[in-house]
Design a protein around this motif. Structure first.
Motif, mmCIF file in Angstrom:
data_model
loop_
_atom_site.group_PDB
_atom_site.id
_atom_site.type_symbol
_atom_site.label_atom_id
_atom_site.label_comp_id
_atom_site.label_asym_id
_atom_site.label_seq_id
_atom_site.Cartn_x
_atom_site.Cartn_y
_atom_site.Cartn_z
ATOM 1 N N ALA A 141 -2.427 7.340 -28.383
ATOM 2 C CA ALA A 141 -3.572 7.504 -29.281
ATOM 3 C C ALA A 141 -3.151 8.000 -30.666
ATOM 4 C CB ALA A 141 -4.600 8.453 -28.656
ATOM 5 N N LEU A 142 -2.074 7.440 -31.210
ATOM 6 C CA LEU A 142 -1.640 7.790 -32.564
ATOM 7 C C LEU A 142 -2.422 6.976 -33.589
ATOM 8 C CD1 LEU A 142 2.245 7.831 -32.031
ATOM 9 C CD2 LEU A 142 0.646 9.753 -31.867
ATOM 10 N N TRP A 143 -2.735 7.613 -34.729
ATOM 11 C CA TRP A 143 -3.419 6.893 -35.810
ATOM 12 C C TRP A 143 -2.427 5.926 -36.455
ATOM 13 C CZ3 TRP A 143 -8.466 7.410 -35.798
ATOM 14 C CH2 TRP A 143 -9.044 8.605 -35.368
ATOM 15 N N PRO A 144 -2.671 4.600 -36.419
ATOM 16 C CA PRO A 144 -1.685 3.642 -36.944
ATOM 17 C C PRO A 144 -1.516 3.712 -38.459
ATOM 18 C CG PRO A 144 -3.705 2.504 -36.334
ATOM 19 C CD PRO A 144 -3.841 3.911 -35.838
ATOM 20 N N HIS A 145 -2.549 4.177 -39.185
ATOM 21 C CA HIS A 145 -2.497 4.204 -40.648
ATOM 22 C C HIS A 145 -1.942 5.521 -41.194
ATOM 23 C CE1 HIS A 145 -6.220 6.185 -39.519
ATOM 24 N NE2 HIS A 145 -6.270 6.737 -40.718
ATOM 25 N N LEU A 146 -1.577 6.454 -40.297
ATOM 26 C CA LEU A 146 -1.027 7.738 -40.715
ATOM 27 C C LEU A 146 0.457 7.824 -40.368
ATOM 28 C CD1 LEU A 146 -3.810 10.269 -39.581
ATOM 29 C CD2 LEU A 146 -3.528 9.186 -41.823
ATOM 30 N N GLN A 196 7.335 7.491 -29.986
ATOM 31 C CA GLN A 196 5.883 7.671 -30.057
ATOM 32 C C GLN A 196 5.421 8.755 -29.086
ATOM 33 O OE1 GLN A 196 3.359 4.120 -30.116
ATOM 34 N NE2 GLN A 196 5.145 2.888 -30.658
ATOM 35 N N GLN A 197 6.052 8.799 -27.905
ATOM 36 C CA GLN A 197 5.680 9.816 -26.926
ATOM 37 C C GLN A 197 5.998 11.216 -27.442
ATOM 38 O OE1 GLN A 197 4.024 9.486 -23.675
ATOM 39 N NE2 GLN A 197 3.790 11.468 -24.614
ATOM 40 N N ARG A 198 7.121 11.351 -28.122
ATOM 41 C CA ARG A 198 7.475 12.657 -28.690
ATOM 42 C C ARG A 198 6.491 13.068 -29.784
ATOM 43 N NH1 ARG A 198 12.557 10.278 -27.866
ATOM 44 N NH2 ARG A 198 13.888 11.455 -26.428
ATOM 45 N N VAL A 199 6.032 12.111 -30.555
ATOM 46 C CA VAL A 199 5.038 12.412 -31.594
ATOM 47 C C VAL A 199 3.737 12.890 -30.943
ATOM 48 C CG1 VAL A 199 3.646 11.469 -33.484
ATOM 49 C CG2 VAL A 199 6.051 10.787 -33.243
ATOM 50 N N ALA A 200 3.320 12.209 -29.873
ATOM 51 C CA ALA A 200 2.102 12.622 -29.172
ATOM 52 C C ALA A 200 2.248 14.034 -28.607
ATOM 53 C CB ALA A 200 1.781 11.625 -28.057
ATOM 54 N N LEU A 201 3.421 14.350 -28.075
ATOM 55 C CA LEU A 201 3.675 15.702 -27.575
ATOM 56 C C LEU A 201 3.643 16.722 -28.706
ATOM 57 C CD1 LEU A 201 6.568 15.043 -25.039
ATOM 58 C CD2 LEU A 201 4.374 16.101 -24.492
ATOM 59 N N ALA A 202 4.251 16.362 -29.842
ATOM 60 C CA ALA A 202 4.275 17.270 -30.990
ATOM 61 C C ALA A 202 2.861 17.561 -31.478
ATOM 62 C CB ALA A 202 5.110 16.655 -32.113
#
Length: 360
Positions: free
Chosen positions: A85-90, A139-145
């Motif tokens: 669920a990462l924002w694609p435009h950010l 991407q998973q690490r970004v979601a965790l962060a």
């Protein structure tokens, strides 16, 4: 860091009982995994704990505070989803900072906290990139962060590794466990992967049809299942039907007439004579040989034929036909073991102390 308590929680969707009287307590700093097949209620329970769902009946407590009617942001939970669920435009930086900005944290503190958590997860060099420029593991690490940066009271993870390749999944789950212990965050993790649950958890909650089947440490769940469902769902297992024939008090053994003949079981289990029972034992807890082993007073030896062989690298898995029944055997380090092929006549030795009796 808080404890989480769920008391008699029910969740109904029309006539569907997604949760049925669930009770659960998660201690401070503990990693608890909700494990079960699809549709068992584990994700529904996680959403009730997060505040995304309000239960039809029952209560949710963080420490001694009733949070049943509170929204997710009021509970200060960090959520990690299956699809990230990462924002694609950010950018990565802005994705991680998003929750802090909603909380109106000062810009200087946002910068410090984002860079700090990025350093912790090894993604500092990715902060200027966009999600489409990242691998699945990144991407998973970004979601965790993003979940960690808000300093959550509880971290909730809903099958976060299911979209990753097998090798990456193993690496990331190790990182998640180390990170959770380092930060000492109370965490609840949802998965249908038994190996993942065994590796990650302080305790495992096995669920089925909206109910809790068993709660225990990975060791307890694997070696001491309390129900047939738990025994069959977690890992490979042999399940043999039988009926108790009698007790051999001198040897502290139970004699069971079973689908594979007379079987001896250690008598340290509370069962009654003549009860119909199920004998449970793991494939790695038995021995197989082409030569009949010497008889002893604490094992059962049965003769059969190799029906199928699977080479899995570090494990050789063989199914042995004993009459109409199949016994699964697993041999570790097959390079140094006796070689087996289909149609080989073999003997299987089952130590009485390795068998667990369940009554259904």
């Amino acid at each position: 860091m808080v404890s989480v308590r769920v008391e008699d929680v029910w969740m109904l969707f029309g006539n569907v009982k997604a949760l049925q009287g669930v009770d659960l307590e998660v201690r401070e700093g503990e990693m608890v995994t909700l494990l079960g097949p699809s549709g068992c209620g584990k994700t529904t329970l996680l959403r009730v704990i997060s505040g995304l769902y309000k239960p039809t009946k029952g209560k949710v407590y963080f420490d001694s505070e009733d949070v049943t009617d509170k929204n997710p942001w009021e509970r200060n939970v960090g959520l990690v989803f299956q699809d990230y669920a990462l924002w694609p435009h950010l950018t990565v930086y802005d994705n991680i900072a998003y929750g802090l900005r909603l909380r109106k944290v000062e810009q200087r503190e946002i910068k410090e906290r984002v860079r700090g958590v990025a350093r912790l997860l090894g993604i500092e060099e990715l902060l200027d990139r966009y999600p489409h420029q990242l691998s699945g593991g990144q991407q998973q690490r970004v979601a965790l962060a993003r979940a960690i940066v808000i300093n959550p009271s509880v971290m909730l993870l809903d099958e976060p590794l299911s979209n990753l390749d097998a090798k990456i999944r193993i690496n990331v789950r190790t990182e998640i466990r180390k990170l959770q212990k380092k930060l000492n965050i109370t965490s609840i993790y949802v998965t249908h992967d038994q190996e993942e649950a065994l590796v990650l958890s302080d305790r495992i909650v096995v669920m089925n049809h909206g109910r809790v089947e068993q709660i225990g440490t990975p060791f307890e769940i694997y070696y001491h299942p309390k129900t047939l469902f738990v025994a069959d769902f977690v890992g490979q297992v042999n399940i043999i039907k039988g009926r108790i024939n009698g007790m051999d008090e001198s040897r502290h053994l139970i004699e069971v007439d079973s689908e594979i003949g007379r079987v001896l079981v250690s008598s340290d289990q509370d069962v009654k004579s003549s009860n119909e029972v199920y004998l449970i034992f793991r494939p790695e807890m038995v021995e197989v040989s082409k030569v009949k082993p010497r008889e002893d007073n604490e094992s059962t030896i049965v003769e059969g034929m190799i029906d199928a062989v699977q080479f899995l690298g570090n494990i050789l898995r063989a199914d042995v036909a004993v009459g109409e029944k199949r016994i699964r055997v697993e041999l570790h380090n097959p390079l140094f073991r006796e070689k087996f092929s289909p149609q080989d006549r073999v003997f299987v030795r089952i130590p009485a102390s390795n068998i667990r009796i369940l009554t259904g």
